[in-house]
Design a protein around this motif. Sequence first.
Motif, mmCIF file in Angstrom:
data_model
loop_
_atom_site.group_PDB
_atom_site.id
_atom_site.type_symbol
_atom_site.label_atom_id
_atom_site.label_comp_id
_atom_site.label_asym_id
_atom_site.label_seq_id
_atom_site.Cartn_x
_atom_site.Cartn_y
_atom_site.Cartn_z
ATOM 1 N N GLY A 161 0.812 -1.215 0.000
ATOM 2 C CA GLY A 161 0.000 0.000 0.000
ATOM 3 C C GLY A 161 0.847 1.268 0.000
ATOM 4 O O GLY A 161 1.984 1.304 0.467
ATOM 5 N N ARG A 162 0.256 2.309 -0.514
ATOM 6 C CA ARG A 162 0.930 3.614 -0.618
ATOM 7 C C ARG A 162 0.419 4.523 0.493
ATOM 8 O O ARG A 162 -0.781 4.543 0.805
ATOM 9 C CB ARG A 162 0.631 4.222 -1.991
ATOM 10 C CG ARG A 162 1.049 5.687 -2.163
ATOM 11 C CD ARG A 162 0.518 6.239 -3.492
ATOM 12 N NE ARG A 162 0.700 7.681 -3.587
ATOM 13 C CZ ARG A 162 1.768 8.285 -4.091
ATOM 14 N NH1 ARG A 162 2.749 7.549 -4.584
ATOM 15 N NH2 ARG A 162 1.853 9.599 -4.136
ATOM 16 N N LEU A 163 1.345 5.322 1.072
ATOM 17 C CA LEU A 163 0.977 6.289 2.096
ATOM 18 C C LEU A 163 1.769 7.578 1.852
ATOM 19 O O LEU A 163 2.986 7.547 1.690
ATOM 20 C CB LEU A 163 1.292 5.748 3.495
ATOM 21 C CG LEU A 163 1.016 6.707 4.673
ATOM 22 C CD1 LEU A 163 -0.466 7.012 4.773
ATOM 23 C CD2 LEU A 163 1.546 6.126 5.977
ATOM 24 N N THR A 164 1.055 8.673 1.826
ATOM 25 C CA THR A 164 1.718 9.981 1.747
ATOM 26 C C THR A 164 1.253 10.828 2.920
ATOM 27 O O THR A 164 0.109 10.731 3.375
ATOM 28 C CB THR A 164 1.405 10.706 0.424
ATOM 29 O OG1 THR A 164 -0.007 10.705 0.213
ATOM 30 C CG2 THR A 164 2.080 10.035 -0.742
ATOM 31 N N ALA A 165 2.152 11.657 3.395
ATOM 32 C CA ALA A 165 1.836 12.541 4.519
ATOM 33 C C ALA A 165 2.559 13.871 4.307
ATOM 34 O O ALA A 165 3.667 13.923 3.776
ATOM 35 C CB ALA A 165 2.247 11.914 5.843
ATOM 36 N N GLN A 209 6.021 3.605 0.258
ATOM 37 C CA GLN A 209 5.431 2.452 -0.421
ATOM 38 C C GLN A 209 5.639 1.243 0.481
ATOM 39 O O GLN A 209 6.742 0.693 0.580
ATOM 40 C CB GLN A 209 6.099 2.225 -1.783
ATOM 41 C CG GLN A 209 5.351 1.239 -2.676
ATOM 42 C CD GLN A 209 3.999 1.766 -3.143
ATOM 43 O OE1 GLN A 209 3.899 2.905 -3.563
ATOM 44 N NE2 GLN A 209 2.975 0.928 -3.058
ATOM 45 N N GLY A 210 4.586 0.855 1.168
ATOM 46 C CA GLY A 210 4.714 -0.241 2.116
ATOM 47 C C GLY A 210 4.785 -1.604 1.447
ATOM 48 O O GLY A 210 4.431 -1.766 0.276
ATOM 49 N N LYS A 211 5.256 -2.567 2.208
ATOM 50 C CA LYS A 211 5.287 -3.957 1.735
ATOM 51 C C LYS A 211 4.253 -4.808 2.464
ATOM 52 O O LYS A 211 3.458 -5.499 1.842
ATOM 53 C CB LYS A 211 6.694 -4.525 1.934
ATOM 54 C CG LYS A 211 7.752 -3.842 1.070
ATOM 55 C CD LYS A 211 9.123 -4.491 1.265
ATOM 56 C CE LYS A 211 10.170 -3.818 0.377
ATOM 57 N NZ LYS A 211 11.518 -4.416 0.569
ATOM 58 N N ILE A 237 -2.967 13.171 5.586
ATOM 59 C CA ILE A 237 -2.620 11.754 5.472
ATOM 60 C C ILE A 237 -3.488 11.133 4.388
ATOM 61 O O ILE A 237 -4.718 11.288 4.391
ATOM 62 C CB ILE A 237 -2.850 11.008 6.804
ATOM 63 C CG1 ILE A 237 -1.959 11.593 7.911
ATOM 64 C CG2 ILE A 237 -2.568 9.519 6.642
ATOM 65 C CD1 ILE A 237 -2.192 10.956 9.265
ATOM 66 N N GLY A 238 -2.873 10.452 3.440
ATOM 67 C CA GLY A 238 -3.648 9.824 2.377
ATOM 68 C C GLY A 238 -2.756 9.117 1.383
ATOM 69 O O GLY A 238 -1.660 8.625 1.720
ATOM 70 N N PRO A 265 7.723 8.485 -6.949
ATOM 71 C CA PRO A 265 7.859 7.576 -8.103
ATOM 72 C C PRO A 265 6.535 7.086 -8.673
ATOM 73 O O PRO A 265 6.509 6.552 -9.781
ATOM 74 C CB PRO A 265 8.691 6.426 -7.539
ATOM 75 C CG PRO A 265 8.488 6.480 -6.054
ATOM 76 C CD PRO A 265 8.313 7.907 -5.719
ATOM 77 N N GLY A 266 5.446 7.287 -7.982
ATOM 78 C CA GLY A 266 4.175 6.794 -8.483
ATOM 79 C C GLY A 266 3.476 7.731 -9.446
ATOM 80 O O GLY A 266 2.365 7.436 -9.902
ATOM 81 N N LEU A 267 4.074 8.868 -9.777
ATOM 82 C CA LEU A 267 3.390 9.871 -10.577
ATOM 83 C C LEU A 267 3.876 9.878 -12.015
ATOM 84 O O LEU A 267 5.085 9.845 -12.281
ATOM 85 C CB LEU A 267 3.600 11.269 -9.972
ATOM 86 C CG LEU A 267 3.078 11.487 -8.553
ATOM 87 C CD1 LEU A 267 3.272 12.941 -8.149
ATOM 88 C CD2 LEU A 267 1.616 11.092 -8.446
#
Length: 789
Positions: A161-165, A209-211, A237-238, A265-267
Amino acid sequence: MTKAVCDSVVRLSVAVLILAGPAAWAGPPSLGDISPRGAARGGAVEVVLSGSGLTNAQELLFHDPGITVAEIKPEDDAKVRCTLNIAPDCPLGTHAIRIRTAGGVSNLKLFSVGALAELAEDENVNNDLASAPAVALGTTINGSIGGEDVDYYAVELPENGRLTAEVEAMRLGGALFDPKLRLFSPSGHEVIAEDDTALLRQDAAFVYQGKEAGRYVVAVSEAAYGGGGGFNYRLHIGQFPRPLMMTPLGGQPESQVNVTWLGDPGLAPQAFTAPAAPLGTGVLQPASDLGVAPSPMPFRVSDLPGAMESEPNNAPEQASTGAAPGAFDGVLSEAGDVDWWRFDGKAGQVYDVRVYARELGSPLDSVMVINNPSGSQLAANDDGAGLDSYVRVTLAEDGSHTLSVRDQLGSGGGTFAYRVEISPVKPSLKLGFLENEAACLTVAEGNRSFFLLSAARAEFDGPLTLTFDGLPQGVTASFDEFPAGQGAVPVVLEAAPDAPVAGALAAITGKLNQEGSGVQGGINYNVDLIIGNNKTVFWSRPVDRMALAVAEPAPFKIDLVAPKAPVVQNGSMNLKVVATRAEGFQGKIALRIPWVSSGVGAGTAEIAPDATETNILINANNNAAVGTWRMAVVGSSEGYTVSTALTPVTVQAPWVTFEVTKAETEQGKPAQLVVNVTQAQEYTGTYKAELLGLPKGVTSQPLDITHDTTQLTFPLEVAADAPAGKFQNIFVRSVLATEGEEVLHQSGGGNLTIYEPLPPALQEAAPAPAPEAPKPDEPKRKTRFPANT
């Protein structure tokens, strides 16, 4: 209602205000805080504004578009409740807000607009990692940090899962709050710790980017575990996009720009239409199918044609090709990377060459080198513009020049973007303020207020004309032409007695007053919001307009009586200031002169509570500029500040000057001091001239002086106990007059030497020696003093 009736109502309301006494007088408000410090766009939100002087709150002034007021309800002097409507397309990030009351306009505060669901922290449940409250992805939390406080928030992430803060703290413009973000994995291990970021400065952000799937916890605190009142934050947070840099960093107005986002890197790249003029630094808003970033990215708007680097360009022979004038965009993608560029030029061409990196949020600390076609170095620079490189070059050779960019410490990475702009030297003008750090001004009905408008000219000098747009109804501006070589000009705003109580954001434009000149500029001023030790500015907000308000009448007004006489160089003058007080107002009024012409100094004064007038002193030095200048006196009392009108004061060369000669004597012996008098201007009458600067025990009587006097001889009485020594800077003062007003003259610079008398034994007559014929060519012996005559 007829105009006559309206006028009588206005007069009655003013009279009631004056007769009501001090309880009814209320100066400009002060805005201390806004709670919450932000809200989501596309809806309504109730906010509480706190401060002082808010009882008669009437409206909010917004420096930025997208927010309107649906309702404003003062609760007491310290609190106002407002309902704000935030448009669905309101720009994200901070918005500058002021409150206006019947007493004036406040300082500036920031309010942040976001795109996520809003949540207020519950301080009772978020102080422990293990029991952190769960929040949904796509949430903005409004919270605060107390001393040694840490706030924890838990989110659930799926596998991979992806996490941005992102946290807004310093950027809210409140306390000196340097926040820190940390992320803890489901096992409780700290996997991210972010403090400062180049893009967000003291604020922090991360992309993770979580594992493994599970419960992750985001922690926010002060970097050194401080905290206290006003340490507010907005934690986003999202899974939203959060690039930390981009390339290119600029483009031509309204051109199509394809931006590559860096640091996330996801953009995928994103296409934009560049902002329109004015040229300078605008913003772009990162967006993707993941949402929008909580805050925009700075972007240079320039009329220069652009070029993107073409790898490899790590050596001169591999240099990417650009043009001059032009802009070059690139990224130092790894440690030790050096980017080379090539451009054609001719000997004698002059360019300003500037790297934009750290100013736009890149971590790059640039070093720039420019080489001649022959290979010799033409110029180099490290920190010519803050931490960015800048140099002005005159090309010495025809041909293909090379330019290199590297990091000062040899660092590099995926976010080390830069933009080089090679620009022709062009004149520019920026207007700002002196003695008005808040960039706001209150003008009471029937009264005046003062400010100093500054001008920063680049690559030109010359007189400026000024234009004011958007002044409140009934307000006029009084000012003189901005002369060449002068950095500031006084401006007095005056509100008519029947001017409506209202507010406005006014623009000021300066233009070079030369036929055919297109040089002009407006307000470009930073309002400092967070200032640390040694006056270090941590956060400021640029404004392009001045906040103005017409307020209800102040309890006093002051006027400067125009002097009929001049002040002369090396002289001084008392200016008379008269106060008109409202009934019942007995406050003392502090006076000062905030601007004087070159070479003129000014003191301060005070009108006592039981008085209506006083004098304030000005003095002119030997080199004071000769001419007539308009000055104003500013008076302050009990929260009010008003001004006199701009009033002409003339500085002239002295009408008469005194050259004091030298004299010598002994203790107890009288002497004379001769003064040569030079007359420079006609005047009539007989006046007194007095000798000043004499040592203790030496006295002299004043002498008469007229326009025909060419020399004065002052008899000196020297006491037996007068100190011995050489006494300098003896001068003459004479107060002449014209049109019934005094004109002080003083000059001199002579000296008096006083000796101790010889001991009595040496003063006794010795036996006369035998007569001796004088030797040829031998001078006669001189006595210590000539015989008294």
